[in-house]
Motif scaffolding. Structure first.
Motif, PDB file in Angstrom:
ATOM      1  N   SER A  16       1.060 -20.132 -53.501  1.00 16.44           N
ATOM      2  CA  SER A  16       1.742 -21.273 -52.888  1.00 16.44           C
ATOM      3  C   SER A  16       3.085 -21.487 -53.565  1.00 16.44           C
ATOM      4  O   SER A  16       3.278 -21.129 -54.731  1.00 16.44           O
ATOM      5  CB  SER A  16       0.880 -22.540 -52.974  1.00 16.44           C
ATOM      6  OG  SER A  16       0.606 -22.862 -54.327  1.00 16.44           O
ATOM      7  N   ALA A  17       4.003 -22.071 -52.801  1.00 14.75           N
ATOM      8  CA  ALA A  17       5.343 -22.356 -53.320  1.00 14.75           C
ATOM      9  C   ALA A  17       5.776 -23.719 -52.822  1.00 14.75           C
ATOM     10  O   ALA A  17       5.761 -23.979 -51.611  1.00 14.75           O
ATOM     11  CB  ALA A  17       6.339 -21.287 -52.861  1.00 14.75           C
ATOM     12  N   ALA A  18       6.134 -24.599 -53.728  1.00 18.03           N
ATOM     13  CA  ALA A  18       6.561 -25.945 -53.352  1.00 18.03           C
ATOM     14  C   ALA A  18       7.939 -25.902 -52.714  1.00 18.03           C
ATOM     15  O   ALA A  18       8.770 -25.032 -53.015  1.00 18.03           O
ATOM     16  CB  ALA A  18       6.568 -26.857 -54.568  1.00 18.03           C
ATOM     17  N   VAL A  19       8.177 -26.868 -51.838  1.00 18.03           N
ATOM     18  CA  VAL A  19       9.488 -27.038 -51.203  1.00 18.03           C
ATOM     19  C   VAL A  19      10.132 -28.275 -51.818  1.00 18.03           C
ATOM     20  O   VAL A  19       9.536 -29.357 -51.822  1.00 18.03           O
ATOM     21  CB  VAL A  19       9.351 -27.206 -49.681  1.00 18.03           C
ATOM     22  CG1 VAL A  19      10.730 -27.356 -49.029  1.00 18.03           C
ATOM     23  CG2 VAL A  19       8.600 -26.012 -49.082  1.00 18.03           C
ATOM     24  N   ASN A  20      11.338 -28.113 -52.339  1.00 19.01           N
ATOM     25  CA  ASN A  20      12.054 -29.208 -52.989  1.00 19.01           C
ATOM     26  C   ASN A  20      13.437 -29.360 -52.373  1.00 19.01           C
ATOM     27  O   ASN A  20      13.966 -28.418 -51.760  1.00 19.01           O
ATOM     28  CB  ASN A  20      12.178 -28.942 -54.490  1.00 19.01           C
ATOM     29  CG  ASN A  20      10.827 -28.932 -55.182  1.00 19.01           C
ATOM     30  OD1 ASN A  20      10.185 -29.961 -55.321  1.00 19.01           O
ATOM     31  ND2 ASN A  20      10.389 -27.763 -55.630  1.00 19.01           N
ATOM     32  N   PHE A  21      14.032 -30.541 -52.573  1.00 18.26           N
ATOM     33  CA  PHE A  21      15.345 -30.784 -51.964  1.00 18.26           C
ATOM     34  C   PHE A  21      16.407 -29.774 -52.410  1.00 18.26           C
ATOM     35  O   PHE A  21      17.239 -29.367 -51.598  1.00 18.26           O
ATOM     36  CB  PHE A  21      15.805 -32.217 -52.259  1.00 18.26           C
ATOM     37  CG  PHE A  21      16.980 -32.635 -51.419  1.00 18.26           C
ATOM     38  CD1 PHE A  21      16.818 -32.902 -50.064  1.00 18.26           C
ATOM     39  CD2 PHE A  21      18.247 -32.738 -51.973  1.00 18.26           C
ATOM     40  CE1 PHE A  21      17.904 -33.275 -49.284  1.00 18.26           C
ATOM     41  CE2 PHE A  21      19.334 -33.103 -51.199  1.00 18.26           C
ATOM     42  CZ  PHE A  21      19.163 -33.376 -49.844  1.00 18.26           C
TER      43      PHE A  21
END
Length: 333
Positions: free
Chosen positions: A36-41
């Motif tokens: 999994s890979a987080a999405v950040n601004f």
């Protein structure tokens, strides 16, 4: 392996999903099979060439991943194949595999799943460093969190409560304020969106003062910037600390410095990434504290939605449109 690639700067629709060669770990590195890979601004900014770091094209966005070490390079003694780790990469995370220095990988407990792990480190690391190291927040103080339902904002709400503060959540909608209250905020209010005129800015300051008994907030956590920063500074308590975390609203504010004089307050920058590089031992201590709080149930990332790797553009568009509560995550399986 498959990777989401930025081949030209532009909106999320310009990204492509392609097969690329598997990377090989070098000296001191490991390869991670990304789950999994987080999405950040910052992922939105980096593909538009608006971020402070500018990797050469082509590159994959994605600053934090969780997965399993599947190959170890020469000289690595701290990790082995099969270890579950969070990887802090800056970019490159929207892919099925990534190579990182072992020092940039953090093992995580069995109690934490991969989705939560990828959503954990950047937001909680930033907010913990902000409140503990930069603000030195104390039990009983009042903490105002702007953008309180976003990734770092919600982490700040939870951590503020864990540190004994009274937390006031400010967000753009009632349901976002409620999300923050569900995660521990004592009080909250809705602020207007878009450009604020002087009357709206004054009303924002007055609302903060009203909820703090006329005293103002002891600590302000601001990842929003723009027209929200100055009214929040005007509503700080004597010797308050205003934390500059980010500028999600877009504009970088210019504030009258006489406010710092009149309030006796501090305007304090928060750059967690630089802190981790400059003070790795202190960062290690902080991460150990965060992992202990997670296992104790004091903090838990809110992952409001997951997307397949192939739908990275939709995830980034939702982030850019401020539709996200807590964190959103790409999954590779």
């Amino acid at each position: 392996m498959k990777a989401v690639l930025c081949k030209e700067y532009g909106p999320p629709e310009t990204l492509v999903l392609e097969d690329v060669a598997s990377p090989e770990p070098g000296e001191g590195q490991v390869r991670i099979a990304v789950k999994s890979a987080a999405v950040n601004f910052p992922d939105v900014l980096i593909i538009e060439n608006k971020y402070q770091f500018k990797p050469p094209l082509p590159f994959s966005p994605g600053g934090e991943v969780a997965g399993i070490v599947d190959k170890v390079g020469p000289g690595v003694t701290t990790l082995k194949e099969g270890d579950r780790v969070i990887g802090s990469c800056g970019w490159g995370g929207f892919a099925e595999e990534i190579v990182l220095e072992a020092a940039r990988c953090t093992p995580f407990p069995d109690e934490m799943d991969f989705t939560s792990a990828s959503a954990f480190l950047m937001t909680y690391g930033t907010s913990h460093h902000a409140l503990k190291d930069r603000a030195k927040i104390q039990p009983g103080e009042t903490l105002l969190v702007l953008g309180a339902a976003g990734g770092v904002g919600l982490a700040a709400v939870e951590l503020g409560k864990a540190m004994g503060a009274r937390v006031i959540a400010a967000a753009s909608t009632e349901d976002k304020v409620q999300v923050a209250k569900d995660h521990g905020a004592d009080d909250g209010f809705v602020y207007p969106t878009g450009e604020l005129d002087r009357a709206q800015q004054k009303a924002l300051s007055e609302k903060i003062k009203e909820l703090t008994g006329g005293q103002g907030a002891d600590v302000v956590y601001d990842p929003v910037g723009g027209d929200y920063s100055e009214p929040a500074i005007r509503a700080t308590n004597w010797e308050g600390r205003f934390l500059v975390v980010g500028f999600a609203s877009g504009p970088i504010p210019k504030v009258p410095l006489n406010l710092a004089l009149l309030k006796g307050c501090q305007i304090v920058g928060v750059f967690w990434g630089a802190f981790t590089a400059r003070e790795p031992e202190r960062n290690k201590e902080n991460l150990a504290e965060l992992m202990a709080w997670f296992k104790a149930g004091k903090i838990k990332p809110l992952v409001s939605k997951t997307y397949p790797l192939s739908d990275a553009a939709s995830a980034l568009n939702d982030m850019a449109a401020r539709k996200v509560k807590g964190k959103i995550v790409l999954v590779t399986e």
